[in-house]
Motif scaffolding. Structure first.
Motif, PDB file in Angstrom:
ATOM      1  N   LEU A  93      55.930  32.974  66.871  1.00 27.98           N
ATOM      2  CA  LEU A  93      55.611  34.008  65.877  1.00 27.98           C
ATOM      3  C   LEU A  93      56.821  34.892  65.566  1.00 27.98           C
ATOM      4  CD1 LEU A  93      52.059  35.097  67.112  1.00 27.98           C
ATOM      5  CD2 LEU A  93      52.606  33.690  65.112  1.00 27.98           C
ATOM      6  N   SER A  94      57.774  34.990  66.509  1.00 24.50           N
ATOM      7  CA  SER A  94      58.978  35.803  66.276  1.00 24.50           C
ATOM      8  C   SER A  94      60.027  35.054  65.458  1.00 24.50           C
ATOM      9  CB  SER A  94      59.605  36.222  67.613  1.00 24.50           C
ATOM     10  OG  SER A  94      58.729  37.099  68.305  1.00 24.50           O
ATOM     11  N   ILE A  95      59.803  33.747  65.271  1.00 22.87           N
ATOM     12  CA  ILE A  95      60.797  32.910  64.571  1.00 22.87           C
ATOM     13  C   ILE A  95      60.073  32.083  63.503  1.00 22.87           C
ATOM     14  CG2 ILE A  95      62.812  31.410  64.920  1.00 22.87           C
ATOM     15  CD1 ILE A  95      62.565  31.895  67.943  1.00 22.87           C
ATOM     16  N   LEU A 146      68.420  31.410  61.389  1.00 25.89           N
ATOM     17  CA  LEU A 146      68.075  32.445  62.369  1.00 25.89           C
ATOM     18  C   LEU A 146      68.649  33.803  61.964  1.00 25.89           C
ATOM     19  CD1 LEU A 146      68.488  30.491  65.742  1.00 25.89           C
ATOM     20  CD2 LEU A 146      66.362  31.154  64.607  1.00 25.89           C
ATOM     21  N   SER A 147      69.868  33.818  61.424  1.00 24.52           N
ATOM     22  CA  SER A 147      70.400  35.137  61.049  1.00 24.52           C
ATOM     23  C   SER A 147      69.667  35.666  59.824  1.00 24.52           C
ATOM     24  CB  SER A 147      71.924  35.130  60.892  1.00 24.52           C
ATOM     25  OG  SER A 147      72.295  34.306  59.843  1.00 24.52           O
ATOM     26  N   ASN A 148      69.197  34.774  58.956  1.00 21.24           N
ATOM     27  CA  ASN A 148      68.353  35.224  57.839  1.00 21.24           C
ATOM     28  C   ASN A 148      67.050  35.831  58.347  1.00 21.24           C
ATOM     29  OD1 ASN A 148      69.924  34.730  55.611  1.00 21.24           O
ATOM     30  ND2 ASN A 148      69.188  32.633  55.329  1.00 21.24           N
ATOM     31  N   ILE A 149      66.473  35.217  59.372  1.00 23.26           N
ATOM     32  CA  ILE A 149      65.222  35.758  59.933  1.00 23.26           C
ATOM     33  C   ILE A 149      65.457  37.173  60.456  1.00 23.26           C
ATOM     34  CG2 ILE A 149      63.536  35.507  61.823  1.00 23.26           C
ATOM     35  CD1 ILE A 149      63.716  32.450  61.356  1.00 23.26           C
ATOM     36  N   SER A 150      66.596  37.391  61.114  1.00 19.23           N
ATOM     37  CA  SER A 150      66.843  38.713  61.712  1.00 19.23           C
ATOM     38  C   SER A 150      67.006  39.807  60.644  1.00 19.23           C
ATOM     39  CB  SER A 150      68.044  38.669  62.654  1.00 19.23           C
ATOM     40  OG  SER A 150      69.210  38.433  61.913  1.00 19.23           O
ATOM     41  N   ILE A 151      67.295  39.421  59.407  1.00 21.41           N
ATOM     42  CA  ILE A 151      67.366  40.440  58.344  1.00 21.41           C
ATOM     43  C   ILE A 151      66.138  40.400  57.439  1.00 21.41           C
ATOM     44  CG2 ILE A 151      69.884  40.646  58.342  1.00 21.41           C
ATOM     45  CD1 ILE A 151      69.906  38.873  55.805  1.00 21.41           C
ATOM     46  N   GLY A 152      65.140  39.615  57.830  1.00 16.21           N
ATOM     47  CA  GLY A 152      63.885  39.622  57.084  1.00 16.21           C
ATOM     48  C   GLY A 152      63.858  38.672  55.901  1.00 16.21           C
ATOM     49  N   LYS A 153      64.889  37.822  55.801  1.00 17.41           N
ATOM     50  CA  LYS A 153      64.885  36.840  54.707  1.00 17.41           C
ATOM     51  C   LYS A 153      64.143  35.596  55.158  1.00 17.41           C
ATOM     52  CE  LYS A 153      68.650  35.926  52.206  1.00 17.41           C
ATOM     53  NZ  LYS A 153      70.119  35.754  52.002  1.00 17.41           N
ATOM     54  N   VAL A 154      62.811  35.724  55.215  1.00 18.36           N
ATOM     55  CA  VAL A 154      61.986  34.602  55.670  1.00 18.36           C
ATOM     56  C   VAL A 154      60.549  34.843  55.200  1.00 18.36           C
ATOM     57  CG1 VAL A 154      61.431  35.689  57.914  1.00 18.36           C
ATOM     58  CG2 VAL A 154      61.377  33.193  57.705  1.00 18.36           C
ATOM     59  N   ASN A 155      59.854  33.756  54.910  1.00 22.15           N
ATOM     60  CA  ASN A 155      58.441  33.884  54.551  1.00 22.15           C
ATOM     61  C   ASN A 155      57.603  34.083  55.806  1.00 22.15           C
ATOM     62  OD1 ASN A 155      58.680  33.547  51.773  1.00 22.15           O
ATOM     63  ND2 ASN A 155      58.758  31.314  51.985  1.00 22.15           N
ATOM     64  N   HIS A 156      56.684  35.044  55.739  1.00 21.76           N
ATOM     65  CA  HIS A 156      55.773  35.247  56.863  1.00 21.76           C
ATOM     66  C   HIS A 156      54.524  35.897  56.297  1.00 21.76           C
ATOM     67  CE1 HIS A 156      56.848  39.581  56.983  1.00 21.76           C
ATOM     68  NE2 HIS A 156      57.995  39.116  56.523  1.00 21.76           N
ATOM     69  N   ASP A 157      53.348  35.496  56.825  1.00 16.06           N
ATOM     70  CA  ASP A 157      52.110  36.033  56.262  1.00 16.06           C
ATOM     71  C   ASP A 157      51.422  36.974  57.239  1.00 16.06           C
ATOM     72  OD1 ASP A 157      51.344  34.104  58.004  1.00 16.06           O
ATOM     73  OD2 ASP A 157      50.409  32.795  56.500  1.00 16.06           O
ATOM     74  N   TYR A 158      52.189  37.545  58.165  1.00 15.82           N
ATOM     75  CA  TYR A 158      51.661  38.567  59.077  1.00 15.82           C
ATOM     76  C   TYR A 158      52.728  39.659  59.210  1.00 15.82           C
ATOM     77  CZ  TYR A 158      54.313  35.333  62.061  1.00 15.82           C
ATOM     78  OH  TYR A 158      55.276  34.502  62.571  1.00 15.82           O
ATOM     79  N   LYS A 159      52.304  40.792  59.799  1.00 12.30           N
ATOM     80  CA  LYS A 159      53.192  41.954  59.894  1.00 12.30           C
ATOM     81  C   LYS A 159      54.330  41.674  60.866  1.00 12.30           C
ATOM     82  CE  LYS A 159      50.734  45.864  60.635  1.00 12.30           C
ATOM     83  NZ  LYS A 159      50.484  47.171  61.281  1.00 12.30           N
ATOM     84  N   MET A 160      55.572  41.944  60.427  1.00  9.16           N
ATOM     85  CA  MET A 160      56.726  41.747  61.316  1.00  9.16           C
ATOM     86  C   MET A 160      57.654  42.947  61.260  1.00  9.16           C
ATOM     87  SD  MET A 160      57.888  37.773  61.021  1.00  9.16           S
ATOM     88  CE  MET A 160      58.679  37.802  62.642  1.00  9.16           C
ATOM     89  N   LYS A 161      58.492  43.033  62.298  1.00  9.79           N
ATOM     90  CA  LYS A 161      59.511  44.088  62.350  1.00  9.79           C
ATOM     91  C   LYS A 161      60.864  43.389  62.533  1.00  9.79           C
ATOM     92  CE  LYS A 161      60.630  48.115  65.175  1.00  9.79           C
ATOM     93  NZ  LYS A 161      60.689  49.306  64.351  1.00  9.79           N
ATOM     94  N   PHE A 162      61.785  43.674  61.641  1.00  6.43           N
ATOM     95  CA  PHE A 162      63.088  43.011  61.671  1.00  6.43           C
ATOM     96  C   PHE A 162      64.145  43.953  62.213  1.00  6.43           C
ATOM     97  CE2 PHE A 162      60.460  41.008  58.486  1.00  6.43           C
ATOM     98  CZ  PHE A 162      60.537  39.677  58.874  1.00  6.43           C
ATOM     99  N   PRO A 163      65.038  43.427  63.057  1.00 11.34           N
ATOM    100  CA  PRO A 163      66.003  44.304  63.752  1.00 11.34           C
ATOM    101  C   PRO A 163      67.092  44.840  62.834  1.00 11.34           C
ATOM    102  CG  PRO A 163      66.408  42.019  64.321  1.00 11.34           C
ATOM    103  CD  PRO A 163      65.142  42.034  63.522  1.00 11.34           C
ATOM    104  N   ILE A 164      67.445  44.084  61.812  1.00 13.25           N
ATOM    105  CA  ILE A 164      68.569  44.479  60.973  1.00 13.25           C
ATOM    106  C   ILE A 164      68.062  44.740  59.563  1.00 13.25           C
ATOM    107  CG2 ILE A 164      70.828  43.793  60.075  1.00 13.25           C
ATOM    108  CD1 ILE A 164      70.903  41.834  62.583  1.00 13.25           C
ATOM    109  N   LYS A 165      68.392  45.891  59.060  1.00 13.76           N
ATOM    110  CA  LYS A 165      67.976  46.234  57.686  1.00 13.76           C
ATOM    111  C   LYS A 165      68.943  45.567  56.724  1.00 13.76           C
ATOM    112  CE  LYS A 165      64.475  49.173  58.322  1.00 13.76           C
ATOM    113  NZ  LYS A 165      63.891  48.212  59.261  1.00 13.76           N
ATOM    114  N   LYS A 166      68.392  45.046  55.633  1.00 10.15           N
ATOM    115  CA  LYS A 166      69.220  44.399  54.621  1.00 10.15           C
ATOM    116  C   LYS A 166      70.134  45.412  53.935  1.00 10.15           C
ATOM    117  CE  LYS A 166      65.656  41.893  53.180  1.00 10.15           C
ATOM    118  NZ  LYS A 166      64.736  41.160  52.306  1.00 10.15           N
TER     119      LYS A 166
END
Ligand code: NI
Length: 184
Positions: free
Chosen positions: A97-99, A164-184
């Motif tokens: 779920l984190s990836i 993976l680095s895209n995921i860490s900045i929130g550049k990823v599709n997800h259909d549940y609430k997530m918190k990303f470590p790096i702001k775009k």
């Protein structure tokens, strides 16, 4: 309460969780929130670090997998300790779920014995096999600061770097609430 799931790149996912005690504040509520969060994201397992809590605690519910043994594989694992793992390693495509959107083959041993406390502080020592063992191993890794992407070959890891680095900045599709470590 549904909590946001911390994404790949979050420092809490790399920490070893601390032991839970009977005095850990809000433990009952935390566990209830973890179940709510896991079901809201259609997960079959969730570890405390994934909701930002650096604790040795994870939950599982294998109900979406028809063939899972035991059939009622729903359990809270507090301060778990894998005592032994055995058998010939088998591969299976895992996700986390984190990836989101990443799935890779991971090799794991098929059987294990684990000691843990349940939410009533009753100690259990049980053996699991197959998918149940795999879910436990994946969640147990989380409380050790390990992710399934650490367990794939160097070549595959390299291919995944950008994703993976895209995921860490929130550049990823997800259909549940997530918190990303790096702001775009
Ligand atoms: Ni995971």
């Amino acid at each position: 309460m549904i909590l946001p799931i911390f994404a790949f790149g979050s420092p809490v996912l790399r920490k070893k969780g601390e032991l839970v005690t009977k005095e850990t504040p809000g433990l009952k509520e935390l566990i209830a929130n973890m179940y709510e969060t896991m079901y809201a994201s259609s997960g079959i397992g969730l570890a405390a670090p994934q909701i930002g809590s650096s604790l040795r605690l994870f939950i599982v519910d294998g109900a979406p997998i028809d063939t899972i043994k035991p059939a009622n594989f729903k359990q809270t694992f507090i301060n778990p300790e894998i005592i032994t793992e055995w058998g010939e390693e088998w591969k299976y495509e895992e996700g986390c779920l984190s990836i989101p959107t990443v799935r890779e083959m991971v090799s794991r041993k098929p059987e294990l014995t684990i000691k843990y406390y349940d939410e009533d502080w009753v100690m259990h020592e049980e053996s699991f096999e197959g998918m149940a063992a795999r879910i436990i191993q994946h969640e147990y890794d989380h409380i050790e600061g390990v992710l399934f992407t650490d367990k794939i070959s160097g070549l595959k890891k390299n291919l995944l770097k950008g994703k993976l680095s895209n995921i860490s900045i929130g550049k990823v599709n997800h259909d549940y609430k997530m918190k990303f470590p790096i702001k775009k």
